[in-house]
Motif scaffolding. Structure first.
Motif, PDB file in Angstrom:
ATOM      1  N   TRP A 210     -37.952  17.930   5.923  1.00 57.53           N
ATOM      2  CA  TRP A 210     -38.786  18.732   5.023  1.00 57.53           C
ATOM      3  C   TRP A 210     -39.768  17.806   4.329  1.00 57.53           C
ATOM      4  CZ3 TRP A 210     -34.327  20.426   6.798  1.00 57.53           C
ATOM      5  CH2 TRP A 210     -34.098  21.814   6.929  1.00 57.53           C
TER       6      TRP A 210
ATOM      7  N   SER B 170     -41.229  31.669   9.358  1.00 50.86           N
ATOM      8  CA  SER B 170     -39.946  31.596   8.673  1.00 50.86           C
ATOM      9  C   SER B 170     -39.243  30.314   9.099  1.00 50.86           C
ATOM     10  CB  SER B 170     -39.068  32.795   9.029  1.00 50.86           C
ATOM     11  OG  SER B 170     -37.719  32.545   8.673  1.00 50.86           O
TER      12      SER B 170
ATOM     13  N   VAL C 257     -36.174  29.363   8.482  1.00 52.71           N
ATOM     14  CA  VAL C 257     -34.819  29.650   8.972  1.00 52.71           C
ATOM     15  C   VAL C 257     -34.852  30.183  10.399  1.00 52.71           C
ATOM     16  CG1 VAL C 257     -32.753  31.047   8.591  1.00 52.71           C
ATOM     17  CG2 VAL C 257     -33.948  30.028   6.633  1.00 52.71           C
TER      18      VAL C 257
ATOM     19  N   SER D  48     -42.001  32.842  -2.475  1.00 56.52           N
ATOM     20  CA  SER D  48     -40.545  32.716  -2.448  1.00 56.52           C
ATOM     21  C   SER D  48     -39.983  33.034  -3.824  1.00 56.52           C
ATOM     22  CB  SER D  48     -40.153  31.291  -2.030  1.00 56.52           C
ATOM     23  OG  SER D  48     -38.807  31.037  -2.320  1.00 56.52           O
TER      24      SER D  48
ATOM     25  N   HIS E  42     -35.679  23.798  -4.057  1.00 57.56           N
ATOM     26  CA  HIS E  42     -35.716  24.736  -2.936  1.00 57.56           C
ATOM     27  C   HIS E  42     -35.284  24.076  -1.628  1.00 57.56           C
ATOM     28  CE1 HIS E  42     -37.129  27.749  -0.078  1.00 57.56           C
ATOM     29  NE2 HIS E  42     -37.723  26.757   0.567  1.00 57.56           N
TER      30      HIS E  42
ATOM     31  N   ARG F 170     -31.509  23.696  -1.283  1.00 53.19           N
ATOM     32  CA  ARG F 170     -30.862  24.970  -0.973  1.00 53.19           C
ATOM     33  C   ARG F 170     -31.036  25.318   0.510  1.00 53.19           C
ATOM     34  NH1 ARG F 170     -34.144  27.033  -5.631  1.00 53.19           N
ATOM     35  NH2 ARG F 170     -32.909  26.716  -7.520  1.00 53.19           N
ATOM     36  N   GLU F 171     -32.272  25.155   0.999  1.00 56.37           N
ATOM     37  CA  GLU F 171     -32.552  25.545   2.376  1.00 56.37           C
ATOM     38  C   GLU F 171     -31.805  24.648   3.367  1.00 56.37           C
ATOM     39  OE1 GLU F 171     -36.243  27.781   3.746  1.00 56.37           O
ATOM     40  OE2 GLU F 171     -36.798  25.673   4.001  1.00 56.37           O
TER      41      GLU F 171
ATOM     42  N   TYR G 147     -28.259  25.657   3.703  1.00 55.31           N
ATOM     43  CA  TYR G 147     -28.103  26.917   4.433  1.00 55.31           C
ATOM     44  C   TYR G 147     -28.232  26.720   5.940  1.00 55.31           C
ATOM     45  CZ  TYR G 147     -28.778  31.804   5.757  1.00 55.31           C
ATOM     46  OH  TYR G 147     -28.650  33.032   6.349  1.00 55.31           O
TER      47      TYR G 147
END
Length: 389
Positions: A192, A240, A242, A270, A290, A293-294, A297
């Motif tokens: 990221w 997206s 995800v 978001s 953020h 968290r991502e 997940y």
């Protein structure tokens, strides 16, 4: 001498300040030939890191020529060309002997304050608030390097400033981020942030043999550079994250994830972006997590999260139960620069990597204050700024 000094949020000035002098027998005075603006400097510029005072000299990514050494510094002599790591370390304490240079137990001059904030002191850092010692930084014409007999990287003949400057921070930071992932040949590594550290992490993951490297960002110039470095790109403004990561990994998720963003994560449309900014505004949260968290997940169970991105304080709504039940390993920390630099210097000499690819802007030191905003706002295709005193 001239130096870039902090005078408050969004207020960096090129001031005339006293020249540095030898204060300790292990010191050195270095005449700066090149320095850079780092993403971490923006946390000071934007007011997210406490402990700054008016007139503090900025900058922790710099190099130059040794002009003077203290009487007990037998490792350097005038005329030596050195890169100075951003971490100041003694080389003698228990942590230094273990190679954990960024948590040296002796170099933080404000140890009592650091103990209260962090639980235990960190190392002293150049130009990075009085929480880390209040040391003047290297966005200046000269700098005093404490513990300089240890805190230095000698530059061999035949290499340009641009090739070696980033050995002081972003190259070993990206490298450590990738090494912490324990990359295996079957791994997908998702990164990221396609800023300077993210770019170095991409190339490090490729060099370390990852099967697939994916980079998430939204700035076209940064995404293009990431693609050139060997990454599959995801533009989070138009896709997206995800869903795309699921497609690229057959629904399994990446085995390794790197947060090269840190506390100022920017997310379009978001809910958690709105939530974090609102909590920051009322001082109920200091950082925007953020990306953390991502990563928790999407990461494949039993995977590794590596966090070179800087966090300065408190974060909220972290799904730690998710991380625990998936058996994720989390590795963080400021970079132990000199643990990696011998290997990285050899790779530069061998042509495996030329870190200068990331430079988009080179300007005189006096233009540095204006370049802070250009760099922060990604104006004019800006990815990395080098300043020449």
């Amino acid at each position: 001498m001239k130096a870039l000094c902090w005078h408050g949020k969004h207020d960096i000035r090129c001031d005339t300040v006293p020249d540095p002098a030898i204060e300790h027998p292990r010191d050195a005075i270095v005449k700066i030939s090149a320095c850079a603006i780092c993403g971490s400097d923006l946390h000071l510029f934007d007011g997210f890191i406490p402990g700054m005072k008016h007139g503090d000299i900025m900058g922790h990514e710099f190099m130059g020529e040794v002009m003077e050494v203290g009487k007990d510094n037998h490792a350097l002599k005038p005329g030596d060309r050195v890169v100075v790591p951003f971490t100041i370390f003694c080389g003698e304490c228990d942590q230094c002997r273990r190679g954990n240079f960024s948590v040296c137990e002796r170099t933080n001059r404000n140890k009592e304050t650091a103990d209260k904030v962090f639980g235990h002191t960190t190392a002293g850092l150049f130009g990075y608030s009085h929480l880390t010692g209040g040391y003047p930084g290297g966005q200046a014409e000269y700098v005093r390097v404490p513990f300089a007999d240890k805190t230095h990287i000698k530059v061999p003949e035949g290499l340009t400033d641009e090739q070696v400057l980033f050995l002081g921070d972003i190259l070993p930071t990206g490298w450590q981020a990738a090494v912490q992932c324990e990359i295996e040949p079957t791994d997908t590594v998702a990164i990221w942030g396609a800023g300077p550290v993210g770019q170095m992490a991409i190339r490090s993951a490729v060099l370390l043999g990852a099967r697939q490297v994916i980079c998430i960002d939204h700035v076209p110039e940064r995404l293009a550079m990431a693609r050139e470095g060997g990454a599959v790109i995801i533009d989070f403004e138009n896709e997206s994250v995800v869903e795309r990561l699921g497609e690229l990994t057959g629904g399994k998720g990446p085995e390794k994830c790197i947060d090269a963003v840190g506390l100022e994560a920017h997310v379009m449309r978001s809910f958690d972006s709105f939530y974090d900014r609102a909590k920051q505004a009322v001082m109920a949260e200091s950082d925007r997590p953020h990306v953390l968290r991502e990563m928790m997940y999407v990461c494949r169970p039993a995977g590794i999260l590596s966090v070179p991105g800087v966090y300065g304080g408190l974060v909220d709504k972290i799904p730690f139960g998710m991380a625990m039940n998936k058996g994720l390993t989390i590795r963080t920390g400021q970079t132990h620069v000199n643990r990696w630099t011998d290997d990285l210097l050899r790779r530069i000499q061998d042509g495996q990597i030329d870190p200068s690819f990331v430079i988009t802007h080179t300007v005189p030191l006096e233009k540095g204050p204006g370049m802070y905003k250009t760099f922060r706002d990604k104006e004019d295709g800006c990815i990395k700024v080098v300043l020449k005193p």
